[in-house]
Design a protein around this motif. Structure first.
Motif, PDB file in Angstrom:
ATOM      1  N   LEU A   1       6.773   3.304  -8.388  1.00  0.00           N
ATOM      2  CA  LEU A   1       6.492   2.266  -9.367  1.00  0.00           C
ATOM      3  C   LEU A   1       7.794   1.917 -10.072  1.00  0.00           C
ATOM      4  CD1 LEU A   1       3.176   3.636 -10.936  1.00  0.00           C
ATOM      5  CD2 LEU A   1       3.483   2.179  -8.932  1.00  0.00           C
ATOM      6  N   ASP A   2       8.172   0.642 -10.004  1.00  0.00           N
ATOM      7  CA  ASP A   2       9.448   0.157 -10.542  1.00  0.00           C
ATOM      8  C   ASP A   2       9.121  -0.953 -11.544  1.00  0.00           C
ATOM      9  OD1 ASP A   2      11.818  -1.332 -10.947  1.00  0.00           O
ATOM     10  OD2 ASP A   2      12.649  -0.655  -9.043  1.00  0.00           O
ATOM     11  N   PHE A   3       9.281  -0.672 -12.817  1.00  0.00           N
ATOM     12  CA  PHE A   3       8.878  -1.593 -13.879  1.00  0.00           C
ATOM     13  C   PHE A   3      10.091  -1.962 -14.718  1.00  0.00           C
ATOM     14  CE2 PHE A   3       7.506  -2.239 -18.302  1.00  0.00           C
ATOM     15  CZ  PHE A   3       6.534  -3.215 -18.155  1.00  0.00           C
ATOM     16  N   THR A   4      10.274  -3.276 -14.940  1.00  0.00           N
ATOM     17  CA  THR A   4      11.336  -3.764 -15.809  1.00  0.00           C
ATOM     18  C   THR A   4      10.730  -4.262 -17.110  1.00  0.00           C
ATOM     19  OG1 THR A   4      12.682  -4.427 -13.913  1.00  0.00           O
ATOM     20  CG2 THR A   4      13.248  -5.379 -16.047  1.00  0.00           C
ATOM     21  N   CYS A   5      11.224  -3.745 -18.221  1.00  0.00           N
ATOM     22  CA  CYS A   5      10.668  -4.066 -19.531  1.00  0.00           C
ATOM     23  C   CYS A   5      11.032  -5.485 -19.970  1.00  0.00           C
ATOM     24  CB  CYS A   5      11.196  -3.094 -20.584  1.00  0.00           C
ATOM     25  SG  CYS A   5      10.772  -1.363 -20.306  1.00  0.00           S
ATOM     26  N   LYS A   6      10.139  -6.085 -20.744  1.00  0.00           N
ATOM     27  CA  LYS A   6      10.445  -7.363 -21.396  1.00  0.00           C
ATOM     28  C   LYS A   6      10.931  -7.127 -22.829  1.00  0.00           C
ATOM     29  CE  LYS A   6       5.594  -8.038 -22.712  1.00  0.00           C
ATOM     30  NZ  LYS A   6       4.361  -8.824 -22.449  1.00  0.00           N
ATOM     31  N   GLY A   7      10.708  -5.898 -23.323  1.00  0.00           N
ATOM     32  CA  GLY A   7      11.146  -5.534 -24.670  1.00  0.00           C
ATOM     33  C   GLY A   7       9.987  -5.303 -25.602  1.00  0.00           C
TER      34      GLY A   7
ATOM     35  N   GLY B   1      10.927  -0.186 -24.875  1.00  0.00           N
ATOM     36  CA  GLY B   1      12.312  -0.322 -24.483  1.00  0.00           C
ATOM     37  C   GLY B   1      12.841  -1.714 -24.785  1.00  0.00           C
ATOM     38  N   LYS B   2      14.064  -1.939 -24.362  1.00  0.00           N
ATOM     39  CA  LYS B   2      14.693  -3.249 -24.514  1.00  0.00           C
ATOM     40  C   LYS B   2      14.450  -4.066 -23.248  1.00  0.00           C
ATOM     41  CE  LYS B   2      18.840  -1.689 -25.003  1.00  0.00           C
ATOM     42  NZ  LYS B   2      18.592  -0.274 -24.745  1.00  0.00           N
ATOM     43  N   ALA B   3      14.572  -5.362 -23.369  1.00  0.00           N
ATOM     44  CA  ALA B   3      14.446  -6.232 -22.207  1.00  0.00           C
ATOM     45  C   ALA B   3      15.448  -5.800 -21.147  1.00  0.00           C
ATOM     46  CB  ALA B   3      14.673  -7.691 -22.599  1.00  0.00           C
ATOM     47  N   GLY B   4      14.982  -5.595 -19.937  1.00  0.00           N
ATOM     48  CA  GLY B   4      15.843  -5.169 -18.835  1.00  0.00           C
ATOM     49  C   GLY B   4      15.843  -3.676 -18.593  1.00  0.00           C
ATOM     50  N   ASP B   5      15.336  -2.887 -19.549  1.00  0.00           N
ATOM     51  CA  ASP B   5      15.229  -1.444 -19.323  1.00  0.00           C
ATOM     52  C   ASP B   5      14.251  -1.176 -18.171  1.00  0.00           C
ATOM     53  OD1 ASP B   5      17.000  -0.755 -21.273  1.00  0.00           O
ATOM     54  OD2 ASP B   5      15.476  -0.171 -22.752  1.00  0.00           O
ATOM     55  N   LYS B   6      14.462  -0.054 -17.497  1.00  0.00           N
ATOM     56  CA  LYS B   6      13.658   0.272 -16.315  1.00  0.00           C
ATOM     57  C   LYS B   6      12.806   1.527 -16.537  1.00  0.00           C
ATOM     58  CE  LYS B   6      14.985  -2.224 -12.510  1.00  0.00           C
ATOM     59  NZ  LYS B   6      14.089  -2.739 -11.467  1.00  0.00           N
ATOM     60  N   VAL B   7      11.602   1.486 -15.939  1.00  0.00           N
ATOM     61  CA  VAL B   7      10.824   2.700 -15.713  1.00  0.00           C
ATOM     62  C   VAL B   7      10.637   2.817 -14.212  1.00  0.00           C
ATOM     63  CG1 VAL B   7       8.644   3.909 -16.059  1.00  0.00           C
ATOM     64  CG2 VAL B   7       9.594   2.493 -17.904  1.00  0.00           C
ATOM     65  N   ILE B   8      11.060   3.933 -13.646  1.00  0.00           N
ATOM     66  CA  ILE B   8      10.886   4.161 -12.209  1.00  0.00           C
ATOM     67  C   ILE B   8      10.241   5.529 -12.026  1.00  0.00           C
ATOM     68  CG2 ILE B   8      11.999   4.400  -9.958  1.00  0.00           C
ATOM     69  CD1 ILE B   8      14.254   2.622 -10.949  1.00  0.00           C
ATOM     70  N   LEU B   9       9.084   5.516 -11.377  1.00  0.00           N
ATOM     71  CA  LEU B   9       8.347   6.746 -11.096  1.00  0.00           C
ATOM     72  C   LEU B   9       8.189   6.894  -9.594  1.00  0.00           C
ATOM     73  CD1 LEU B   9       5.450   6.481 -13.725  1.00  0.00           C
ATOM     74  CD2 LEU B   9       7.664   7.605 -14.003  1.00  0.00           C
TER      75      LEU B   9
ATOM     76  N   ILE C   1       0.824  -1.207   0.000  1.00  0.00           N
ATOM     77  CA  ILE C   1       0.000   0.000   0.000  1.00  0.00           C
ATOM     78  C   ILE C   1       0.857   1.256   0.000  1.00  0.00           C
ATOM     79  CG2 ILE C   1      -1.795   1.271   1.226  1.00  0.00           C
ATOM     80  CD1 ILE C   1      -2.792  -1.383   0.091  1.00  0.00           C
ATOM     81  N   TYR C   2       1.857   1.333   0.854  1.00  0.00           N
ATOM     82  CA  TYR C   2       2.632   2.564   1.018  1.00  0.00           C
ATOM     83  C   TYR C   2       3.760   2.717   0.002  1.00  0.00           C
ATOM     84  CZ  TYR C   2       0.572   2.571   5.745  1.00  0.00           C
ATOM     85  OH  TYR C   2      -0.292   2.553   6.820  1.00  0.00           O
ATOM     86  N   ASP C   3       4.399   1.611  -0.324  1.00  0.00           N
ATOM     87  CA  ASP C   3       5.687   1.711  -1.024  1.00  0.00           C
ATOM     88  C   ASP C   3       5.596   1.539  -2.526  1.00  0.00           C
ATOM     89  OD1 ASP C   3       6.950   2.233   1.340  1.00  0.00           O
ATOM     90  OD2 ASP C   3       7.556   0.166   1.702  1.00  0.00           O
ATOM     91  N   GLY C   4       4.428   1.128  -3.032  1.00  0.00           N
ATOM     92  CA  GLY C   4       4.290   0.969  -4.464  1.00  0.00           C
ATOM     93  C   GLY C   4       4.530  -0.457  -4.914  1.00  0.00           C
ATOM     94  N   GLU C   5       4.993  -0.605  -6.156  1.00  0.00           N
ATOM     95  CA  GLU C   5       5.085  -1.948  -6.747  1.00  0.00           C
ATOM     96  C   GLU C   5       6.357  -2.090  -7.562  1.00  0.00           C
ATOM     97  OE1 GLU C   5       1.427  -4.009  -7.838  1.00  0.00           O
ATOM     98  OE2 GLU C   5       2.192  -4.060  -9.910  1.00  0.00           O
ATOM     99  N   ILE C   6       6.936  -3.282  -7.495  1.00  0.00           N
ATOM    100  CA  ILE C   6       8.064  -3.662  -8.342  1.00  0.00           C
ATOM    101  C   ILE C   6       7.570  -4.782  -9.257  1.00  0.00           C
ATOM    102  CG2 ILE C   6      10.424  -4.558  -8.431  1.00  0.00           C
ATOM    103  CD1 ILE C   6      10.809  -3.472  -5.572  1.00  0.00           C
ATOM    104  N   TYR C   7       7.660  -4.562 -10.558  1.00  0.00           N
ATOM    105  CA  TYR C   7       7.095  -5.500 -11.530  1.00  0.00           C
ATOM    106  C   TYR C   7       8.139  -5.781 -12.599  1.00  0.00           C
ATOM    107  CZ  TYR C   7       3.590  -7.523 -14.715  1.00  0.00           C
ATOM    108  OH  TYR C   7       2.867  -8.367 -15.534  1.00  0.00           O
ATOM    109  N   ASP C   8       8.373  -7.059 -12.867  1.00  0.00           N
ATOM    110  CA  ASP C   8       9.335  -7.465 -13.887  1.00  0.00           C
ATOM    111  C   ASP C   8       8.580  -8.170 -15.007  1.00  0.00           C
ATOM    112  OD1 ASP C   8      11.375  -8.451 -15.459  1.00  0.00           O
ATOM    113  OD2 ASP C   8      12.633  -9.071 -13.779  1.00  0.00           O
TER     114      ASP C   8
END
Length: 880
Positions: free
Chosen positions: A377-383, A345-353, A262-269
């Motif tokens: 929000l921490d998102f890792t691209c698959k490409g 993006g490419k596989a492994g690229d990051k979006v961090i908001l 709830i507080y810290d957001g999400e990490i998604y790969d």
């Protein structure tokens, strides 16, 4: 011509998840005035054609067009029922049948549960907050007539059938006192099933159940293992049925959600996604067996409405670079929800908001008031081209720092969603003063930001708890703005569930503070029973009764209310009440430097609320016919009032506490000796003048200060207070660019500095309680307590504040009530619409002469003119 414009069931349009016959109510349209219903006919059927209706009331002679509860038929589980109604009016006309609506039943009895709670986690996962997948396949044997799924989780869940998300709900099953009451949702899945192989799947996360919650950072507050429960009921065209329940044959797996709280957001790969995991034929041989989690199904409760949804889409307004060089997205509105983005993006690229509420005085990113909440929000691209939004978290934000993003950022790549409980808007207000209109906007968005399944205090920092005081203070305003019945009805069940055995009411509901051990000043001094906070147990049911005219809420909360009154009585001495930790006039500006506690003595605020709640409870006892309790608690109210007057007024009629709030509660709660009422009101005016026309009140005094003035002959001073735009005032926040209401009058100080970051929310609706004054006094839309729910309304707009016009409306259970007034030189114009099957008393503020009465008969009433009217629209002109 008369017709039924809307038919409601338990104040909802189409409730799904009903376990008993709803209340029925309808709104009447007509091109005539003074329309009264004289009879109705209600039919319930198990098909939309109403062939062989299973219930037909016949023509019932009654004015009731709300709160109609038939004594039959008996309902079956997992079934859809259709309803329509027609009426007869006092003109003798019988309407056509209304458009039909429907309701869907859940499981009528919890003994019907056959499914088990299943988990892809183990006890060793207690410290993590990952998301897990669960899946199964099943066979649909024949052509389906109807099918329903009943689902819930220990944690949060998203449910899928054949690859499609079921429903539009978010953050299900919501937050309740889980070990006492757990909600489950009902979904019509008829159109999602195929003959032959089908797949069901769930994505499950930690949520409020297992995640880190509260400012003390406690984890696993209700359990340490997430679990999911699903039971699907299929009824075939040939009359046979199937039940498919979650059990040990399901399989589980970790998901791309590596972390979500709830507080810290999400990490998604996204590289960990498993395409087709929730569709038939997916290869799950590497998935693991699930475990069965023991949980008491007797406490499962069906939820029929007001679920959390993505309600509004907000586009990004600009992307800019701060003086410190950060790239920031501005959505132009402080809100609660999350960001949806597109990325290539490419596989492994990051979006961090990194989400946050406000910029500092230099225009840079300001995270300090989030305290320990990360809101990231921490998102890792698959490409390739991808889209993402979080699953099991929400943020309070207007801005987001782009900490990482591959390629160029475009405004069109970012969209925010305002996420809150799905409530129908009911109130509208605008006037000639644009700053007041912005204030109204801010109040509404404060509600949207903090009515996410429970009424929270704030949506951004590591708190977001159901503080009872905030909910009590804002309830009347909220109930003008939106249809809050189902929302508060649900939450008040947990208020009652979490009361102490002695009747004490927790500071926060659901109560996750009591019983915790932590080095915290609040926990060390007490976690329940603070005046104005705990009084939510009485004041909110009272407000719902006034707003909707529904005695059922009194009956359902009766023992909870009575227990709270008895708690105060037990802990009072000579009818003066105080108890352990009290917040008093919280964050009032007359507090000592560095203190949160206002200058009004706790004995006074506690005893004032003790009297007020006791008086309200006595009146509610009377309205449901409990004469004995009415007499007992009415006598107790008089005793408390007498003690209040003896302790807090001197022999000359002056209040012993020389604070604004002391005078406000004494006046508004009707605790002033009658002979000193005007003297007390004048003293309040002087206290405001002493502050150069400003208020210095906190949580206790602020909601009622304008009422205390306007009810006692000081409407000008009340308007003056509203219209102040320098510090401290409501419009000061507007002038500072606020789009929601702040926690502190000086959250952002005139010199550009901030209040201490330990407690400085910029989306905190409590002070938005001025909203009810806008509706009740400026627009003049008031409730008649003896005929509540706007069955009889009191229309008494008070002119002033330099306003040239006001437009306001409220959609009551009977229909739309509206007021328009304008002032042109010496002439005042008033247009009023009164819903059909209701009446109203219209009072003309300070009218000396009525120029146009539109058929109404006005008579003198002190300084006003008044007339009694039936339904219809009226145009009145008068001179003040």
């Amino acid at each position: 011509m008369i017709r039924i414009s809307e038919l409601r069931l338990d104040y909802l349009k189409q409730p799904v998840g009903v376990t008993k016959l709803p209340q029925f109510g309808w709104m009447i349209d007509s091109d005539q005035r003074n329309i009264i219903q004289t009879a109705y006919q209600l039919q319930i059927a198990d098909n939309p054609d109403f062939n062989n209706a299973i219930y037909d009331s016949g023509l019932v002679e009654s004015e009731d067009s709300a709160h109609v509860i038939p004594d039959k038929p008996a309902l079956k589980s997992a079934s859809k029922y259709f309803v329509h109604v027609r009426i007869k009016s006092n003109t003798g006309e019988i309407s056509k049948w209304s458009d039909s609506t429907y309701f869907v039943t859940a499981l009528i009895s919890n003994i019907e549960w056959r499914a088990a709670f299943i988990s892809a986690e183990t006890k060793e996962d207690a410290s993590n907050s990952k998301g897990t997948y669960l899946r199964t396949e099943f066979t649909v044997k024949n052509k389906v007539k109807e099918a329903y799924a009943f689902t819930t989780a220990l944690g949060l869940y998203k449910f899928y059938i054949n690859g499609k998300k079921v429903g539009t709900d978010e953050m299900t099953p919501g937050w309740t006192s889980y070990n006492k009451r757990l909600l489950y949702q009902t979904y019509d899945i008829t159109d999602l099933l195929n003959t032959g192989k089908n797949a069901a799947g769930a994505l499950v996360g930690a949520g409020w159940y297992k995640g880190t919650m509260g400012f003390i950072g406690a984890r696993n507050n209700y359990g340490d293992q997430t679990a999911f429960l699903s039971q699907i009921h299929i009824r075939y065209e040939d009359g046979t049925t199937d039940i498919i329940g979650s059990d040990e044959t399901w399989k589980g797996s970790d998901s791309p959600v590596l972390f979500s709280e709830i507080y810290d957001g999400e990490i998604y790969d996204a590289r960990l996604e498993q395409p087709g995991w929730n569709t038939p034929g997916f290869e799950d041989k590497d998935w693991k067996a699930v475990s069965i989690v023991d949980f008491n199904k007797e406490i499962l409760t069906a939820q029929s409405g007001t679920r959390v949804k993505k309600v509004e889409e907000v586009s990004a307004k600009r992307i800019f670079t701060t003086p410190k060089g950060d790239t920031v997205i501005d959505f132009g509105q402080n809100m609660t929800g999350w960001i949806h983005f597109r990325v290539n993006g490419k596989a492994g690229d990051k979006v961090i908001l990194n989400c946050f509420e406000v910029l500092d005085s230099e225009g840079n990113v300001y995270f300090d008031n989030l305290r320990k909440a990360k809101e990231t929000l921490d998102f890792t691209c698959k490409g390739g081209e991808e889209e993402y939004e979080p699953n099991f978290t929400f943020q309070g934000f207007q801005f987001a720092k782009i900490a990482a993003y591959p390629g160029n950022t475009e405004l069109s790549d970012f969209t925010a969603y305002a996420v809150h409980s799905d409530m129908e808007p009911t109130g509208t207000f605008d006037c000639s003063n644009q700053d007041i209109n912005q204030l109204q906007h801010n109040i509404l968005w404060g509600l949207k930001g903090n009515f996410l399944d429970i009424p929270t205090d704030c949506p951004q920092r590591n708190e977001r708890l159901g503080w009872t005081g905030d909910a009590q203070i804002f309830c009347r305003t909220a109930s003008y703005l939106m249809n809050t019945y189902t929302f508060f009805h649900k939450w008040l069940k947990d208020v009652a569930a979490d009361q102490t055995p002695e009747g004490g009411v927790p500071h926060v509901v659901p109560d996750l503070l009591s019983g915790k051990e932590a080095d915290d000043w609040l926990l060390s001094q007490g976690t329940h029973s603070a005046a104005a906070w705990a009084d939510v147990a009485v004041i909110n049911p009272w407000t719902l009764y006034l707003t909707f005219g529904d005695k059922e809420i009194i009956k359902e909360q009766y023992e909870s209310m009575k227990a709270w009154i008895n708690f105060m009585q037990t802990h009072s001495v000579d009818n003066i009440w105080n108890y352990k930790l009290q917040f008093g006039d919280w964050v009032a500006l007359d507090a000592e430097e560095g203190s949160y506690f206002g200058a009004t003595p706790n004995d006074l605020t506690c005893t004032a609320y003790y009297a007020y709640s006791t008086g309200l409870f006595a009146r509610m006892a009377n309205y449901i016919g409990n004469t004995k309790d009415y007499e007992t608690y009415r006598a107790l109210f008089e005793q408390i009032k007498k003690a209040f007057q003896e302790h807090f007024f001197d022999e000359d009629g002056n209040m012993t506490a020389n604070t604004q709030t002391a005078h406000v509660v004494a006046l508004y709660f009707n605790l002033v000796p009658e002979k000193y009422r005007q003297k007390t009101a004048e003293a309040l005016v002087r206290l405001v003048e002493k502050e150069n026309g400003h208020l210095v009140t906190g949580f206790v005094g602020t909601p009622y200060i304008c009422h205390a003035l306007s009810q006692n002959g000081h409407i000008k001073e009340a308007y003056d207070l509203l219209l102040k735009d320098d510090f401290p005032s409501w419009l000061y926040q507007v002038k500072k660019g606020a789009t929601t209401v702040w926690e502190h009058w000086d959250g952002l100080k005139p010199d550009g500095t901030m209040w201490s970051p330990d407690m400085n929310s910029f989306n905190h609706y409590a002070y938005g309680a001025i909203g009810e004054w806008l509706y009740r006094v400026v627009a003049g839309i008031e409730i008649d307590e003896t005929n509540p729910g706007y069955k009889h309304s009191i229309i008494h707009p008070r002119f002033g504040g330099g306003l040239s016009y006001v437009n306001a409306g409220y959609k009551s259970v009977y229909g739309n009530l509206s007021v328009h007034w304008e002032q042109k030189d010496d002439k005042c114009i008033l247009e009023v619409t009164v819903p059909h099957n209701t009446s109203a008393t219209i009072l003309l503020d300070g009218a000396k002469d009525v120029l146009q009465a539109d058929g109404l008969q006005f008579e003198k009433a002190q300084n006003d003119r008044k007339a009694l009217t039936g339904s219809g629209t009226y145009h009145i002109e008068f001179v003040r």
